[in-house]
Design a protein around this motif. Structure first.
Motif, PDB file in Angstrom:
ATOM      1  N   GLN B  69       0.815  -1.226   0.000  1.00 43.11           N
ATOM      2  CA  GLN B  69       0.000   0.000   0.000  1.00 43.11           C
ATOM      3  C   GLN B  69       0.850   1.278   0.000  1.00 43.11           C
ATOM      4  O   GLN B  69       1.714   1.410  -0.846  1.00 43.11           O
ATOM      5  N   SER B  70       0.633   2.170   0.985  1.00 47.13           N
ATOM      6  CA  SER B  70       1.269   3.494   0.919  1.00 47.13           C
ATOM      7  C   SER B  70       2.783   3.470   1.105  1.00 47.13           C
ATOM      8  O   SER B  70       3.445   4.496   0.879  1.00 47.13           O
ATOM      9  N   ILE B  71       3.342   2.356   1.552  1.00 50.09           N
ATOM     10  CA  ILE B  71       4.798   2.293   1.680  1.00 50.09           C
ATOM     11  C   ILE B  71       5.457   2.538   0.327  1.00 50.09           C
ATOM     12  O   ILE B  71       6.533   3.143   0.242  1.00 50.09           O
ATOM     13  N   THR B  72       4.760   2.139  -0.739  1.00 55.56           N
ATOM     14  CA  THR B  72       5.335   2.338  -2.079  1.00 55.56           C
ATOM     15  C   THR B  72       5.507   3.807  -2.424  1.00 55.56           C
ATOM     16  O   THR B  72       6.270   4.144  -3.327  1.00 55.56           O
ATOM     17  N   LYS B  73       4.804   4.699  -1.697  1.00 59.37           N
ATOM     18  CA  LYS B  73       4.914   6.133  -1.996  1.00 59.37           C
ATOM     19  C   LYS B  73       6.351   6.626  -1.823  1.00 59.37           C
ATOM     20  O   LYS B  73       6.780   7.582  -2.478  1.00 59.37           O
ATOM     21  N   ALA B 147      14.791  -5.350  -8.156  1.00 59.98           N
ATOM     22  CA  ALA B 147      16.247  -5.245  -8.226  1.00 59.98           C
ATOM     23  C   ALA B 147      16.858  -5.056  -6.842  1.00 59.98           C
ATOM     24  O   ALA B 147      17.828  -5.735  -6.476  1.00 59.98           O
ATOM     25  N   GLU B 148      16.268  -4.152  -6.047  1.00 61.85           N
ATOM     26  CA  GLU B 148      16.872  -3.843  -4.749  1.00 61.85           C
ATOM     27  C   GLU B 148      16.703  -4.979  -3.752  1.00 61.85           C
ATOM     28  O   GLU B 148      17.564  -5.220  -2.914  1.00 61.85           O
ATOM     29  N   SER B 149      15.561  -5.653  -3.817  1.00 61.28           N
ATOM     30  CA  SER B 149      15.325  -6.749  -2.866  1.00 61.28           C
ATOM     31  C   SER B 149      15.968  -8.048  -3.334  1.00 61.28           C
ATOM     32  O   SER B 149      16.084  -9.002  -2.567  1.00 61.28           O
ATOM     33  N   GLY B 150      16.375  -8.085  -4.606  1.00 57.64           N
ATOM     34  CA  GLY B 150      16.922  -9.325  -5.148  1.00 57.64           C
ATOM     35  C   GLY B 150      15.858 -10.415  -5.257  1.00 57.64           C
ATOM     36  O   GLY B 150      16.175 -11.609  -5.296  1.00 57.64           O
ATOM     37  N   ASN B 151      14.590  -9.989  -5.304  1.00 55.78           N
ATOM     38  CA  ASN B 151      13.494 -10.957  -5.351  1.00 55.78           C
ATOM     39  C   ASN B 151      12.679 -10.759  -6.625  1.00 55.78           C
ATOM     40  O   ASN B 151      11.777  -9.918  -6.668  1.00 55.78           O
ATOM     41  N   PRO B 152      12.977 -11.549  -7.673  1.00 53.84           N
ATOM     42  CA  PRO B 152      12.311 -11.335  -8.960  1.00 53.84           C
ATOM     43  C   PRO B 152      10.848 -11.757  -8.967  1.00 53.84           C
ATOM     44  O   PRO B 152      10.129 -11.468  -9.925  1.00 53.84           O
ATOM     45  N   SER B 153      10.391 -12.398  -7.888  1.00 50.92           N
ATOM     46  CA  SER B 153       8.996 -12.845  -7.882  1.00 50.92           C
ATOM     47  C   SER B 153       8.040 -11.796  -7.304  1.00 50.92           C
ATOM     48  O   SER B 153       6.836 -12.005  -7.242  1.00 50.92           O
ATOM     49  N   LEU B 154       8.572 -10.678  -6.859  1.00 48.18           N
ATOM     50  CA  LEU B 154       7.686  -9.595  -6.377  1.00 48.18           C
ATOM     51  C   LEU B 154       6.706  -9.225  -7.479  1.00 48.18           C
ATOM     52  O   LEU B 154       7.078  -9.125  -8.641  1.00 48.18           O
ATOM     53  N   ASP B 155       5.455  -8.957  -7.106  1.00 48.36           N
ATOM     54  CA  ASP B 155       4.476  -8.637  -8.156  1.00 48.36           C
ATOM     55  C   ASP B 155       3.291  -7.844  -7.597  1.00 48.36           C
ATOM     56  O   ASP B 155       3.112  -7.739  -6.388  1.00 48.36           O
ATOM     57  N   PHE B 156       2.502  -7.321  -8.530  1.00 45.42           N
ATOM     58  CA  PHE B 156       1.244  -6.699  -8.165  1.00 45.42           C
ATOM     59  C   PHE B 156       0.253  -7.776  -7.756  1.00 45.42           C
ATOM     60  O   PHE B 156       0.362  -8.920  -8.195  1.00 45.42           O
ATOM     61  N   ASP B 157      -0.726  -7.403  -6.950  1.00 51.25           N
ATOM     62  CA  ASP B 157      -1.842  -8.301  -6.651  1.00 51.25           C
ATOM     63  C   ASP B 157      -3.039  -7.764  -7.433  1.00 51.25           C
ATOM     64  O   ASP B 157      -3.633  -6.758  -7.045  1.00 51.25           O
ATOM     65  N   LYS B 158      -3.363  -8.445  -8.521  1.00 49.37           N
ATOM     66  CA  LYS B 158      -4.404  -7.912  -9.418  1.00 49.37           C
ATOM     67  C   LYS B 158      -5.751  -7.786  -8.719  1.00 49.37           C
ATOM     68  O   LYS B 158      -6.529  -6.876  -8.987  1.00 49.37           O
ATOM     69  N   GLU B 159      -6.020  -8.702  -7.802  1.00 56.27           N
ATOM     70  CA  GLU B 159      -7.299  -8.650  -7.096  1.00 56.27           C
ATOM     71  C   GLU B 159      -7.379  -7.399  -6.201  1.00 56.27           C
ATOM     72  O   GLU B 159      -8.405  -6.719  -6.146  1.00 56.27           O
ATOM     73  N   VAL B 160      -6.278  -7.126  -5.509  1.00 60.88           N
ATOM     74  CA  VAL B 160      -6.241  -5.927  -4.670  1.00 60.88           C
ATOM     75  C   VAL B 160      -6.395  -4.677  -5.526  1.00 60.88           C
ATOM     76  O   VAL B 160      -7.180  -3.774  -5.210  1.00 60.88           O
ATOM     77  N   ARG B 197      -2.381  -0.032  -9.110  1.00 59.50           N
ATOM     78  CA  ARG B 197      -1.431  -1.129  -9.274  1.00 59.50           C
ATOM     79  C   ARG B 197      -0.225  -0.933  -8.362  1.00 59.50           C
ATOM     80  O   ARG B 197       0.246  -1.853  -7.704  1.00 59.50           O
ATOM     81  N   GLN B 198       0.254   0.308  -8.326  1.00 56.59           N
ATOM     82  CA  GLN B 198       1.387   0.628  -7.447  1.00 56.59           C
ATOM     83  C   GLN B 198       1.106   0.232  -6.000  1.00 56.59           C
ATOM     84  O   GLN B 198       1.950  -0.394  -5.332  1.00 56.59           O
ATOM     85  N   CYS B 199      -0.087   0.569  -5.510  1.00 58.32           N
ATOM     86  CA  CYS B 199      -0.440   0.274  -4.110  1.00 58.32           C
ATOM     87  C   CYS B 199      -0.597  -1.226  -3.860  1.00 58.32           C
ATOM     88  O   CYS B 199      -0.601  -1.659  -2.708  1.00 58.32           O
ATOM     89  N   SER B 200      -0.783  -1.995  -4.928  1.00 57.69           N
ATOM     90  CA  SER B 200      -1.119  -3.414  -4.752  1.00 57.69           C
ATOM     91  C   SER B 200       0.108  -4.328  -4.650  1.00 57.69           C
ATOM     92  O   SER B 200      -0.037  -5.546  -4.501  1.00 57.69           O
ATOM     93  N   VAL B 201       1.307  -3.739  -4.750  1.00 57.95           N
ATOM     94  CA  VAL B 201       2.519  -4.577  -4.703  1.00 57.95           C
ATOM     95  C   VAL B 201       2.552  -5.397  -3.411  1.00 57.95           C
ATOM     96  O   VAL B 201       2.343  -4.868  -2.320  1.00 57.95           O
ATOM     97  N   MET B 202       2.804  -6.681  -3.564  1.00 57.59           N
ATOM     98  CA  MET B 202       2.972  -7.585  -2.423  1.00 57.59           C
ATOM     99  C   MET B 202       4.471  -7.735  -2.162  1.00 57.59           C
ATOM    100  O   MET B 202       5.239  -8.014  -3.083  1.00 57.59           O
ATOM    101  N   ALA B 203       4.873  -7.555  -0.906  1.00 53.58           N
ATOM    102  CA  ALA B 203       6.288  -7.734  -0.558  1.00 53.58           C
ATOM    103  C   ALA B 203       6.371  -8.083   0.913  1.00 53.58           C
ATOM    104  O   ALA B 203       5.452  -7.805   1.691  1.00 53.58           O
ATOM    105  N   SER B 204       7.475  -8.694   1.306  1.00 51.24           N
ATOM    106  CA  SER B 204       7.665  -9.092   2.702  1.00 51.24           C
ATOM    107  C   SER B 204       8.521  -8.057   3.432  1.00 51.24           C
ATOM    108  O   SER B 204       9.118  -7.168   2.811  1.00 51.24           O
ATOM    109  N   CYS B 205       8.607  -8.200   4.736  1.00 49.63           N
ATOM    110  CA  CYS B 205       9.484  -7.336   5.525  1.00 49.63           C
ATOM    111  C   CYS B 205      10.916  -7.417   4.995  1.00 49.63           C
ATOM    112  O   CYS B 205      11.605  -6.387   4.873  1.00 49.63           O
TER     113      CYS B 205
END
Lengths: 310, 310, 310, 310
Positions: B69-73, B147-160, B197-205
């Motif tokens: 959500q807003s963390i992406t801001k 790129a920064e997290s080194g996690n290529p599986s990060l993605d948007f959550d289309k449902e969100v 779409r920007q707000c819907s990014v799923m990512a871990s701590c």
């Protein structure tokens, strides 16, 4: 982020800044709502840095006493917080106001609880509470400033206090308004008298840099005794960073990156926690009430030294 | 003030905090305006710390992706600032709002210029400008986070993203309103699509702590290349400290004392400049939209380690 | 207070007023937010009076069709009230706004319920509700205006409607904002299309004076059938008097003393309950959006005839 | 619209209304901010109608003196307007406030010029100006009320004035605030003393209906001399209609349809220009400060008699 080496001396930095400020074209205008402030030459400039051990560096008019005005709000906040602790925060908030410093709007929407201790309404509440606890809030402040600065000649400017009182309808309105919500204890004329004397303290950059040292020393006074707990000192710095420069706190954090508090007399103090305190004075103000040359000098200081909390 | 010794490892601190949070009674309520958020268990908790070199420590659900959500801001701000520089600040301010995060009031009084990039209106402006410069703001963000997290599986959550869009009248109102002042370039439906779409990014701590590392490294990316200048990195941190937690920025600075940014998904990131980045997640929110356990955990972290900017 | 004798004819009064207006120096400026309005000569002037039986008097450009704009809000209010009754008032208030006509501030403080049916937000609510009940709010309005004025050639101006739509971000913002509170039923684009067509109706002073006759006849239409109850007609007049002229309702009541409704096309209608209706047109507006010559002409009319509700 | 025949007598109408009010269940609560008002039984009720020639009809407690409070604002407005003319309107507006009656918000946005003479701030300005012109504003008011009502025993209630003064912080705030903008001439304590005495006048429905007669007689006093011009009398009625009942002026116009002015003592006066004046009293108030039974009685009066300005 402290790039500067501990052994570096501040004197050359201050002199370089003073030279740059000398060549700065615009300076803003001195506050003109009372004669004593309006008479100040907006081009005067002084700056001082005090290290934790009390060593002071200075440049320009750094020993010239000026009207400290709202800078004193930091000290009364600390003095009341030391006595009262967290109970204070039931009577005044700690959020940025997002509005000019003497706004009544927010006060009304929030039922007489001012947003933070550095807008006028909040400072009135702090002085009111310190007055209730000490019977002489302004005297308590003066004694503290004298002790920390080591300057027993610090004093109120009776003429300034009288001028403030004569132009004090806005503050009287704030005080009566909060009293209507039960958030002021003392009689309004008593409170205003204390408040206007508090604002009238004359002190120099050297005096203020020394007096604010407890905030860089995590709460310890000049004599080593403790005024605030480590947590409280951190908290006062946090409130200064988010609320210390009227409606320009974001801009100040963005440019200077230090906890700071300004006054309409043209002074500003700033804290580098664990390292030093700064005080700067130049009477010309920008449209938000902060010293034009003062902010510029602090901006240059953090850029040149790499000192910043960020 | 950094009390913690450089050789100290963060793992025991994190485990102690997780134990304390486990025993914490109230947790607030998960955001309920879209189903995907409402379904989250408010008692879940994860926390990660990333050192400057990319070493990550974690506890609890620290590898569980959640809705950022807003963390992406913070990231879109940095990505646009890197491209556009100071011109951005003619279109969005950097002062705390003093009002709830999606307020139209201030926007109206200030002629369509939002107070700062972290209220929704300001974030819409930033995304609009990044969209104009890149043609795909959300894609640019995703590539950076991967790129920064080194996690290529990060993605948007289309449902969100679809849920946000279905409940997006308030943001549509903000966008149309600013467009009426000429402060939005793109067509409103295009902008909203990018924004949701920007707000819907799923990512871990773990992902977020790593991705925010450039703000602790004074602007340098994980691969050593520079995203922001040293001054810009400092400035983004300053804006986070004064404006990063909705209407509770003062409270957050007071309690935690670090630049931080929260999201209604229950995540918060925080920066210790020159030292490390933190990310915490727990879906239960307080009435101002910040994670209850998240703020408590960051508060404990700074208290236990003595890490703070003040 | 009706000083004028019942047998007095209005024609000489209108001619005297037209002569005085001819000599009036300033006229304000035509609205310039859409080309069709900006092209109007601010010095044009027409005025008509319709008696209860449909006799019409006129002067100047009284047969010239102009863009009725917000004047149509009175008619959609009456058409919806006739169908829906008091339930309407749960969705829109009837208090003066005390703010400019398209303010979002009050709407936010009052949770999406507009202050009254004559500010844009309130008119959008009324049109939305009429649309739900009829499936074609603008068509319903047009049919009513044609019937009451006896002028079957009255029509929308498609170019004006398209221009409004192209400059419609502010109204789109209002509609989305109220929809976020659940106070709009229809899809926003559908509603805006109806609303902009409604505002685009072209009609002359003669047409409007006749069409508003039901408000002077206590609710009865031109053919004697009843649109509103006696109480409802009184109520619409009351809302016109307190809210009909944007942020200048007090001034209009003070100067003219009649229920009235103005539009940015430069038209104004006014009601003398039980006696007659007035319509005036001159495109030059004052800073609050009311026709300068129009208000002056109505002021002179009430002064010369002694007709006033006070 | 006057449906009632001129020969009809008001007495049966008043008695029918009193019977209906007797059976009304809820009555609201008496004002409780000062003891003298809180002690009033909310179920008491009186109503009087005065014809232009001074004939008075009454029912219930129509001869019982009560605290007139804000109703006096109509009389001080007329007394100052008679002396000063239109210059008054440079110091106080005539637009509805759209905000609660003692709001500071609007005052701040509009630089110390109150919205209208019937909110507290505006009434303070009117009293201040009348005080400057007469040296004894409250005395001038009392003399006028005695003369018009023919009741020489009308007087201030010293206890009420003292209570108001003891709870007067909000009004003191308003006065100081406006003085800070230069919109108050007299010293604040002098002004407040005049203002609180003015509000403390005790009068009955019969007294008030007679005293307000000049507004139904287009400006002529009981003895036939002229207080206001015909235009001024119309203007005062217009201001009453748009601003006379706090934040419920639209509602009052909608329900009652007459110029009116209420007070927190539970009284309301209303004017039927050219026909009669009404005064009603019942101490129970609604949440906006208007008498519940009073508004209901006036509503019934206009419905039963068909008397209305619309």
């Amino acid at each position: 982020m402290v790039i500067m080496s501990p052994s570096m001396t501040f004197q050359p930095v201050l002199e370089r800044i003073a030279g740059e400020i000398e060549r700065m074209p615009g300076r803003g205008r001195a506050a003109d709502y009372i004669p004593a402030l309006a008479a100040c030459d907006p081009r005067r400039f002084g700056m001082a840095v005090a290290e934790l051990d009390g060593t002071v560096y200075g440049v320009g008019d750094w020993r010239q006493p000026f009207s400290t005005q709202s800078i004193t709000k930091v000290f009364t906040l600390a003095l009341d917080l030391a006595r009262e602790g967290d109970e204070l925060w039931e009577h005044v908030g700690r959020e940025p106001s997002g509005n000019p410093f003497n706004s009544l709007v927010q006060l009304e929407y929030e039922s007489g609880i001012p947003r933070n201790p550095f807008i006028n309404a909040g400072a009135l509440v702090v002085t009111d509470r310190l007055q209730t606890r000490t019977g002489d809030a302004a005297g308590e402040l003066l004694a503290f400033l004298r002790a920390e600065s080591g300057n027993p000649s610090l004093d109120f400017d009776k003429e300034v206090a009288a001028s403030e009182s004569a132009h004090g309808d806005r503050n009287a309105a704030l005080a009566h308004f909060m009293k209507s919500y039960g958030n002021i204890d003392n009689e309004v004329p008593v409170l205003l008298d204390q408040y206007f004397r508090q604002c009238s303290v004359m002190a120099s950059c050297a005096d203020l840099a020394l007096a604010a040292g407890f905030l860089a020393r995590h709460g310890s006074r000049a004599d080593g005794s403790r005024l605030l707990t480590l947590t409280q000192a951190k908290q006062v710095n946090a409130v200064m960073l988010t609320c210390g420069t009227y409606d320009a706190a974001g801009e100040f954090a963005y440019r200077v990156g230090l906890p700071g508090k300004s006054g309409v007399g043209g002074g500003i103090i700033a804290i580098v926690p664990g390292r030093c305190t700064l005080a700067v004075w130049s009477p010309g103000l920008d449209e938000r009430g902060n010293s034009v040359a003062g902010v510029a000098a602090l901006d240059r200081f953090t850029t040149l030294t790499g000192v910043s909390v960020f």
